[in-house]
Scaffold this motif. Structure first.
Motif, PDB file in Angstrom:
ATOM      1  N   THR A  92     -64.369 -39.054   8.111  1.00 34.15           N
ATOM      2  CA  THR A  92     -63.771 -38.304   7.014  1.00 34.15           C
ATOM      3  C   THR A  92     -64.648 -38.389   5.782  1.00 34.15           C
ATOM      4  O   THR A  92     -65.468 -39.304   5.631  1.00 34.15           O
ATOM      5  N   ASP A  93     -64.454 -37.415   4.909  1.00 38.10           N
ATOM      6  CA  ASP A  93     -65.195 -37.330   3.658  1.00 38.10           C
ATOM      7  C   ASP A  93     -64.327 -37.857   2.522  1.00 38.10           C
ATOM      8  O   ASP A  93     -63.122 -37.598   2.486  1.00 38.10           O
ATOM      9  N   HIS A  94     -64.944 -38.580   1.587  1.00 40.99           N
ATOM     10  CA  HIS A  94     -64.147 -39.187   0.510  1.00 40.99           C
ATOM     11  C   HIS A  94     -63.621 -38.164  -0.481  1.00 40.99           C
ATOM     12  O   HIS A  94     -62.708 -38.451  -1.257  1.00 40.99           O
ATOM     13  N   ALA A  95     -64.161 -36.928  -0.465  1.00 43.07           N
ATOM     14  CA  ALA A  95     -63.608 -35.812  -1.239  1.00 43.07           C
ATOM     15  C   ALA A  95     -63.339 -36.213  -2.682  1.00 43.07           C
ATOM     16  O   ALA A  95     -62.200 -36.308  -3.123  1.00 43.07           O
ATOM     17  N   ASN A 101     -57.853 -36.462  -7.844  1.00 39.16           N
ATOM     18  CA  ASN A 101     -56.704 -35.694  -8.335  1.00 39.16           C
ATOM     19  C   ASN A 101     -55.395 -36.201  -7.738  1.00 39.16           C
ATOM     20  O   ASN A 101     -54.373 -36.296  -8.429  1.00 39.16           O
ATOM     21  N   VAL A 102     -55.418 -36.529  -6.431  1.00 40.19           N
ATOM     22  CA  VAL A 102     -54.205 -37.020  -5.769  1.00 40.19           C
ATOM     23  C   VAL A 102     -53.733 -38.313  -6.418  1.00 40.19           C
ATOM     24  O   VAL A 102     -52.547 -38.481  -6.747  1.00 40.19           O
ATOM     25  N   VAL A 103     -54.662 -39.242  -6.619  1.00 40.89           N
ATOM     26  CA  VAL A 103     -54.278 -40.543  -7.175  1.00 40.89           C
ATOM     27  C   VAL A 103     -53.895 -40.409  -8.644  1.00 40.89           C
ATOM     28  O   VAL A 103     -52.963 -41.080  -9.121  1.00 40.89           O
ATOM     29  N   HIS A 115     -57.530 -43.978 -17.281  1.00 40.09           N
ATOM     30  CA  HIS A 115     -58.101 -44.707 -18.421  1.00 40.09           C
ATOM     31  C   HIS A 115     -57.244 -45.920 -18.774  1.00 40.09           C
ATOM     32  O   HIS A 115     -57.761 -46.923 -19.276  1.00 40.09           O
ATOM     33  N   ASP A 116     -55.937 -45.846 -18.481  1.00 40.22           N
ATOM     34  CA  ASP A 116     -55.074 -47.012 -18.701  1.00 40.22           C
ATOM     35  C   ASP A 116     -55.464 -48.149 -17.766  1.00 40.22           C
ATOM     36  O   ASP A 116     -55.377 -49.332 -18.133  1.00 40.22           O
ATOM     37  N   LEU A 117     -55.874 -47.807 -16.547  1.00 40.23           N
ATOM     38  CA  LEU A 117     -56.256 -48.828 -15.576  1.00 40.23           C
ATOM     39  C   LEU A 117     -57.684 -49.327 -15.795  1.00 40.23           C
ATOM     40  O   LEU A 117     -58.000 -50.489 -15.551  1.00 40.23           O
ATOM     41  N   GLY A 118     -58.552 -48.431 -16.242  1.00 42.47           N
ATOM     42  CA  GLY A 118     -59.970 -48.760 -16.285  1.00 42.47           C
ATOM     43  C   GLY A 118     -60.617 -48.447 -14.954  1.00 42.47           C
ATOM     44  O   GLY A 118     -59.949 -48.325 -13.921  1.00 42.47           O
ATOM     45  N   ARG A 119     -61.944 -48.328 -14.971  1.00 47.38           N
ATOM     46  CA  ARG A 119     -62.654 -47.831 -13.786  1.00 47.38           C
ATOM     47  C   ARG A 119     -62.445 -48.718 -12.564  1.00 47.38           C
ATOM     48  O   ARG A 119     -62.139 -48.232 -11.470  1.00 47.38           O
ATOM     49  N   GLU A 120     -62.584 -50.010 -12.710  1.00 46.67           N
ATOM     50  CA  GLU A 120     -62.530 -50.906 -11.557  1.00 46.67           C
ATOM     51  C   GLU A 120     -61.153 -50.884 -10.899  1.00 46.67           C
ATOM     52  O   GLU A 120     -61.036 -50.762  -9.678  1.00 46.67           O
ATOM     53  N   ARG A 121     -60.103 -50.995 -11.699  1.00 47.12           N
ATOM     54  CA  ARG A 121     -58.754 -51.006 -11.135  1.00 47.12           C
ATOM     55  C   ARG A 121     -58.379 -49.636 -10.569  1.00 47.12           C
ATOM     56  O   ARG A 121     -57.656 -49.545  -9.566  1.00 47.12           O
ATOM     57  N   PHE A 122     -58.901 -48.579 -11.193  1.00 45.41           N
ATOM     58  CA  PHE A 122     -58.623 -47.246 -10.663  1.00 45.41           C
ATOM     59  C   PHE A 122     -59.242 -47.078  -9.286  1.00 45.41           C
ATOM     60  O   PHE A 122     -58.602 -46.554  -8.354  1.00 45.41           O
ATOM     61  N   ILE A 123     -60.485 -47.510  -9.115  1.00 47.79           N
ATOM     62  CA  ILE A 123     -61.150 -47.419  -7.808  1.00 47.79           C
ATOM     63  C   ILE A 123     -60.385 -48.237  -6.770  1.00 47.79           C
ATOM     64  O   ILE A 123     -60.215 -47.805  -5.616  1.00 47.79           O
ATOM     65  N   GLU A 124     -59.896 -49.411  -7.171  1.00 48.93           N
ATOM     66  CA  GLU A 124     -59.085 -50.214  -6.248  1.00 48.93           C
ATOM     67  C   GLU A 124     -57.843 -49.443  -5.822  1.00 48.93           C
ATOM     68  O   GLU A 124     -57.428 -49.488  -4.654  1.00 48.93           O
ATOM     69  N   ARG A 125     -57.251 -48.734  -6.766  1.00 42.13           N
ATOM     70  CA  ARG A 125     -56.053 -47.941  -6.477  1.00 42.13           C
ATOM     71  C   ARG A 125     -56.366 -46.822  -5.480  1.00 42.13           C
ATOM     72  O   ARG A 125     -55.577 -46.548  -4.571  1.00 42.13           O
ATOM     73  N   VAL A 126     -57.524 -46.197  -5.632  1.00 44.80           N
ATOM     74  CA  VAL A 126     -57.906 -45.122  -4.708  1.00 44.80           C
ATOM     75  C   VAL A 126     -58.140 -45.683  -3.311  1.00 44.80           C
ATOM     76  O   VAL A 126     -57.698 -45.100  -2.310  1.00 44.80           O
ATOM     77  N   TRP A 127     -58.807 -46.814  -3.216  1.00 39.60           N
ATOM     78  CA  TRP A 127     -59.030 -47.431  -1.899  1.00 39.60           C
ATOM     79  C   TRP A 127     -57.689 -47.780  -1.238  1.00 39.60           C
ATOM     80  O   TRP A 127     -57.520 -47.615  -0.031  1.00 39.60           O
ATOM     81  N   HIS A 350     -63.844  -7.545 -12.056  1.00 41.26           N
ATOM     82  CA  HIS A 350     -65.104  -8.266 -11.924  1.00 41.26           C
ATOM     83  C   HIS A 350     -64.861  -9.591 -11.201  1.00 41.26           C
ATOM     84  O   HIS A 350     -63.718 -10.038 -11.045  1.00 41.26           O
ATOM     85  N   ALA A 351     -65.951 -10.220 -10.749  1.00 38.82           N
ATOM     86  CA  ALA A 351     -65.854 -11.473 -10.018  1.00 38.82           C
ATOM     87  C   ALA A 351     -65.772 -12.626 -11.011  1.00 38.82           C
ATOM     88  O   ALA A 351     -66.690 -12.841 -11.803  1.00 38.82           O
ATOM     89  N   VAL A 352     -64.671 -13.336 -10.978  1.00 39.90           N
ATOM     90  CA  VAL A 352     -64.452 -14.464 -11.881  1.00 39.90           C
ATOM     91  C   VAL A 352     -64.652 -15.756 -11.101  1.00 39.90           C
ATOM     92  O   VAL A 352     -64.040 -15.954 -10.041  1.00 39.90           O
ATOM     93  N   GLY A 353     -65.515 -16.624 -11.622  1.00 37.76           N
ATOM     94  CA  GLY A 353     -65.765 -17.893 -10.951  1.00 37.76           C
ATOM     95  C   GLY A 353     -64.636 -18.882 -11.161  1.00 37.76           C
ATOM     96  O   GLY A 353     -64.180 -19.094 -12.287  1.00 37.76           O
ATOM     97  N   LYS A 354     -64.178 -19.490 -10.036  1.00 38.56           N
ATOM     98  CA  LYS A 354     -63.093 -20.464 -10.117  1.00 38.56           C
ATOM     99  C   LYS A 354     -63.479 -21.722  -9.353  1.00 38.56           C
ATOM    100  O   LYS A 354     -64.229 -21.672  -8.382  1.00 38.56           O
ATOM    101  N   CYS A 355     -62.949 -22.845  -9.802  1.00 39.33           N
ATOM    102  CA  CYS A 355     -63.195 -24.131  -9.145  1.00 39.33           C
ATOM    103  C   CYS A 355     -62.641 -24.093  -7.726  1.00 39.33           C
ATOM    104  O   CYS A 355     -61.492 -23.701  -7.510  1.00 39.33           O
ATOM    105  N   TYR A 356     -63.448 -24.505  -6.765  1.00 39.78           N
ATOM    106  CA  TYR A 356     -63.015 -24.453  -5.365  1.00 39.78           C
ATOM    107  C   TYR A 356     -61.921 -25.466  -5.062  1.00 39.78           C
ATOM    108  O   TYR A 356     -61.268 -25.386  -4.025  1.00 39.78           O
ATOM    109  N   ARG A 357     -61.708 -26.418  -5.970  1.00 37.49           N
ATOM    110  CA  ARG A 357     -60.682 -27.425  -5.741  1.00 37.49           C
ATOM    111  C   ARG A 357     -59.343 -27.041  -6.365  1.00 37.49           C
ATOM    112  O   ARG A 357     -58.296 -27.186  -5.763  1.00 37.49           O
ATOM    113  N   CYS A 358     -59.379 -26.568  -7.612  1.00 40.49           N
ATOM    114  CA  CYS A 358     -58.113 -26.364  -8.321  1.00 40.49           C
ATOM    115  C   CYS A 358     -57.904 -24.935  -8.784  1.00 40.49           C
ATOM    116  O   CYS A 358     -56.884 -24.621  -9.391  1.00 40.49           O
TER     117      CYS A 358
END
Length: 894
Positions: A92-95, A101-103, A115-127, A350-358
């Motif tokens: 699987t891909d980590h996407a 966005n999900v987390v 930002h309330d969690l900070g980078r390290e705790r946020f990454i732990e939450r994603v894992w 006309h062709a309007v560019g949109k984010c492929y995710r959202c």
């Protein structure tokens, strides 16, 4: 493996109905326990390998996944049965954006932000989320019967792949192919990150084209410029015209007064401008438009950013600061109108560019980002395709591939999110130097400072998946897997990620392995509904694979996907066809039950009788020749990635030749007192059934394994049986010619019965007029069989005769079929029934034609409803024509 360990104690009693749910669960569990999917790496064997296009870890199984993985599994099972060293790498891909966005949505429900969690705790939450929820799609792929080597499952953020990502980044950077710089990028105000060009989806959108008067600075006139984004005019730093446009030569020294701002901006002369388009004048906003950015570079124009990263106007926008970009657009249009600067507004698609995710509208903006200089890498990929080292299927994709690669731009690989591979680059706070290494440096190599700050950005998700064919095999280590299975054999994926992923794998594989990542690329079509519409939840036309599996069984669903998988850009999926192929699976099951009745006590060695076809009766020689031809057809289709032909050939043989003809033909032999006739029938029946099951196993793994395990003798899993090969001894054109005549005569006589509506229990008298002596002898030899199959009380075969007017008549090759009908049919009663039926049909047709001719209905009804009415009209017209034809035929019998 002993089949009796996995089935009911009475091995030779297949249940009356095929209970697919129980069978599928039991067999898949057994395959996993026995590790039958595990890759072999035996010396002297050819290798076949394939890497799964890694689904997002956030994903759930949709129809595209189902198609993609069915086709991969079909090839993997085929090559495993051929005896190849076969590896199918799952993962699987980590996407990055999608998973973050999900987390973040989870956190929002708890009134928290990352930002309330900070980078390290946020990454732990994603894992933690990944460990709990991230295996959903893998389990769903197992429901599809995917025979991946699950012990080798990979994740783009696992330790080995992360090491490969850092190694590739550092090497490319030190080779000068990765750089950091200011450039115009696609920015998603919702996801707060840059996007690569091919992560932007351009959808046709109904908008407005605003024509704005830009006054000359000396007040002597004005020029009209047109834009779809009037809010960006606040960042204009020039107006551009063509150097040879005589209309604007005088503006070289005058300039333009930019409306609403009080600024004076220059006129620049640039060959990019098309003087024939509009007024031949173009507003230039270098900070918010890619083409304008290039013009700005050529003319050294300032880049004035008037929006922040949230799509909100910043302080450079003056009095419009603080407005959302779309609110600003409305206000600017109103102000232009009020102050007399708005020339006109036109509707404009006309062709309007949109984010492929959202799907947020993307904003081009200047930003400091990391880029890959792709031209040197792309040239290698193009050469590999041109030289035939990588082949594309279908070949219609070559032109698109070359065109895209010719115009490829440097790849923006940095993303302003936290979940992903953090860029391995550190800035020294002592001397300001950039340090790029695989591992975090202890000190700055330039000044010795130990105060270094790592880049906050992570790498684009596609960067890690571009390494998938070799990183999953252990690179940068020299593993046995890498030596055995790289390059991989084929990549199967949807055509819509040809440039997202496929081209990038080509570039990375050729650069780091000095070899193509795969020999073939099969780009399958997109699955749409039966009307050709894109499937979406809002439309309500989504076909859920898990629902289809639960309702019709995995084998029927897989067979349907295979049958639809013609090479092209669109597959129109229809649930009715899935039900049709469910009946096909049941047909095979019932045929196996019939065979099993007669094979219970048979010694499997009896199949040796089929090795010498010359001693066999005609029907046996014919079916062996036909299975032989089907084997050749299926193998050729598999080798050429013509998957729909694999399904078509299998279906045609099993249903129409094996079940409809052969099983009927040999019933007399199976119940005969003649031991030789019985043994021949059993031998060929078992032989052909075994070939059919092995031939169909790659598409329908569960039903074939279940039937196989119930056949006489001790049997290992069918998955490891050799795939059928063409047997020259079975080829018999003479037998096929003879049987074609016999089957044609029987079908022709049955058709006469059906069209004349002769009661099924009624016996007919038939006459065959055959001038050819050899054919006449053949028909005479098989007259009893023909007579039994068409329920005839008498069958005469003559050289010539006159056909009565009241007889049913047909021609098969040069044999005339004659069936006297007088006395077999209640003509008056049948004509009366046909007259009533005709009246009903004509009335219904009149109603539908009126409905389709109603302008209000046609303009308001959904397309699917209109299509359904048209289908009804066609069906009724066909039934009406049949009724009229039957009436005319019966009138001749009065």
């Amino acid at each position: 493996m002993q089949a009796t360990n996995l089935n009911n104690p009475d091995k030779y009693d297949l249940p009356k109905a095929y209970e697919f749910s129980e069978v599928e669960q039991r067999w898949y569990t057994h395959w996993l326990e026995e590790k039958t999917f595990s890759a072999r790496m035996e010396e002297g064997r050819p290798s076949f390998s394939i890497v799964i296009p890694p689904p997002n870890v956030t994903g759930v199984l949709h129809i595209g996944h189902a198609l993609n993985n069915t086709l991969q599994d079909l090839l993997v099972r085929y090559h495993r049965m051929k005896g190849d060293n076969t590896l199918w790498v799952p993962g699987t891909d980590h996407a990055g954006i999608a998973t973050q966005n999900v987390v973040e949505r989870q956190l929002a429900s708890e009134q928290l932000s990352r930002h309330d969690l900070g980078r390290e705790r946020f990454i732990e939450r994603v894992w933690a989320w990944k460990e709990e929820k991230g295996g959903t799609i893998i389990n769903q792929l197992k429901r599809m019967g995917a025979s991946c080597d699950w012990d080798r499952e990979r994740f783009t953020m696992d330790e080995g792949l992360s090491k490969a990502v850092r190694e590739v980044f550092v090497r490319l950077y030190k080779e000068g192919l990765i750089y950091k710089g200011d450039y115009i990028v696609n920015w998603c105000p919702r996801c707060h990150t840059a996007l690569a060009d091919d992560e932007v989806e351009h959808d046709p959108t109904d908008g407005k084209l605003y024509h704005i008067r830009y006054p000359y600075a000396d007040g002597s006139g004005h020029v009209v410029v047109a834009t779809t984004r009037p809010e960006t005019m606040l960042g204009d730093t020039a107006v551009a015209v063509h150097p040879e446009d005589e209309r604007y030569q005088h503006l070289k020294t005058i300039g333009i007064s930019l409306p609403l701002t009080g600024r004076t901006i220059p006129v620049v002369f640039d060959h990019h401008v098309q003087r024939e388009f509009g007024t031949g004048a173009l507003k230039v906003t270098p900070a918010h438009d890619r083409d304008d950015y290039e013009i700005g570079l050529r003319h050294d124009l300032p880049r004035l950013k008037v929006m922040d990263d949230h799509g909100v106007m910043n302080s450079e926008a003056g009095s419009y600061a603080g407005l959302d970009r779309f609110a600003c657009r409305k206000q600017i249009v109103a102000d232009l109108q009020e102050q007399g600067f708005l020339d006109k507004i036109e509707d404009y698609q006309h062709a309007v560019g949109k984010c492929y995710r959202c799907s947020t509208v993307v904003e081009p903006t200047t930003s400091k980002q990391w880029f890959v200089s792709v031209r040197p890498l792309a040239d290698k990929a193009v050469a590999a395709v041109q030289e035939g080292r990588i082949k594309l299927y279908p070949n219609t994709w070559y032109r698109t591939f070359y065109a895209w690669m010719e115009n490829i731009r440097d790849w923006c690989i940095s993303r302003q999110i936290w979940w992903g591979h953090r860029i391995p680059a550190w800035t020294c706070e002592g001397c300001g130097q950039l340090v790029v290494e695989v591992s975090a440096p202890d000190a700055c190599p330039f000044c010795g400072s130990t105060t270094l700050h790592q880049e906050n950005d992570v790498l684009d998700t596609w960067f890690s998946s571009a390494l998938w064919p070799f990183s999953t095999l252990g690179w940068p280590e020299n593993t046995k897997e890498l030596a055995t299975f790289y390059p991989t054999s084929v990549l199967i994926t949807s055509f819509d990620i040809l440039f997202f992923w496929v081209a990038r794998m080509m570039m990375m594989g050729l650069h780091f392995m000095d070899e193509v990542p795969f020999h073939d690329v099969y780009l399958h079509a997109l699955v749409r509904d039966k009307f050709g519409k894109k499937m979406s939840k809002s439309t309500g036309n989504v076909i859920d694979p898990l629902v289809m599996i639960g309702q019709y069984g995995t084998d029927a669903f897989r067979f349907t996907l295979t049958a639809f998988a013609a090479q092209g850009r669109e597959i129109r999926m229809d649930e009715e066809r899935i039900d049709g192929y469910r009946r096909f699976i049941n047909k095979l099951w019932n045929a196996a039950r019939f065979a099993q009745m007669h094979l219970k006590e048979a010694d499997p060695a009896i199949t040796a009788l089929a090795a010498d076809p010359e001693k066999l009766a005609l029907a046996h020689r014919w079916i062996l020749s036909r299975i032989n031809g089907t084997i050749a057809e299926v193998r050729a289709a598999l080798d050429g990635y013509n998957f729909n032909e694999v399904a078509s050939a299998s279906y045609q043989f099993v249903w129409h030749e094996f079940c409809d003809w052969y099983l009927e033909w040999i019933k007399a032999d199976l119940f005969s007192d003649d031991a030789t006739a019985r043994d021949q029938a059993k031998a060929v029946l078992l032989t052909v059934l075994e070939q059919v099951l092995k031939l169909m196993h790659p598409i329908c793994p569960f039903v074939t394994e279940e039937i196989w395990s119930q056949l006489p003798g001790e049997r290992r899993t069918i998955m490891l049986e050799p795939f059928p090969e063409v047997n020259p001894a079975w080829e018999d054109a003479e037998a096929e010619t003879a049987m074609n005549l016999l089957m044609g005569v029987i079908s022709g006589l049955r058709t006469i019965r059906t069209e004349a509506e002769v009661h099924p229990s009624a016996k007919i008298e038939a006459q065959l007029i055959c001038p050819d002596a050899a054919k006449r002898q053949l028909l005479t030899d098989f007259a009893p069989g023909i007579q039994a199959m068409v329920r005839a009380s008498a069958l005469t075969i003559v050289t010539e005769a006159t056909v009565p007017d009241d007889a049913g008549h047909a021609l098969v090759q040069d044999v005339e079929l004659v069936v006297p009908l007088k006395g077999l049919i209640d003509v008056v009663g049948e004509l009366d029934k046909l007259a009533r039926e005709r009246g009903k049909l004509e009335k219904e047709l009149e109603r539908i034609v009126a409905k389709l001719g109603n302008d209000k209905f046609m303009s308001n009804a959904p397309e699917a409803v209109v299509a359904k009415e048209r289908d009804k009209e066609a069906e009724i017209r066909a039934r009406l024509a049949k009724t009229i034809e039957s009436t005319e035929r019966l009138n001749k019998l009065r």
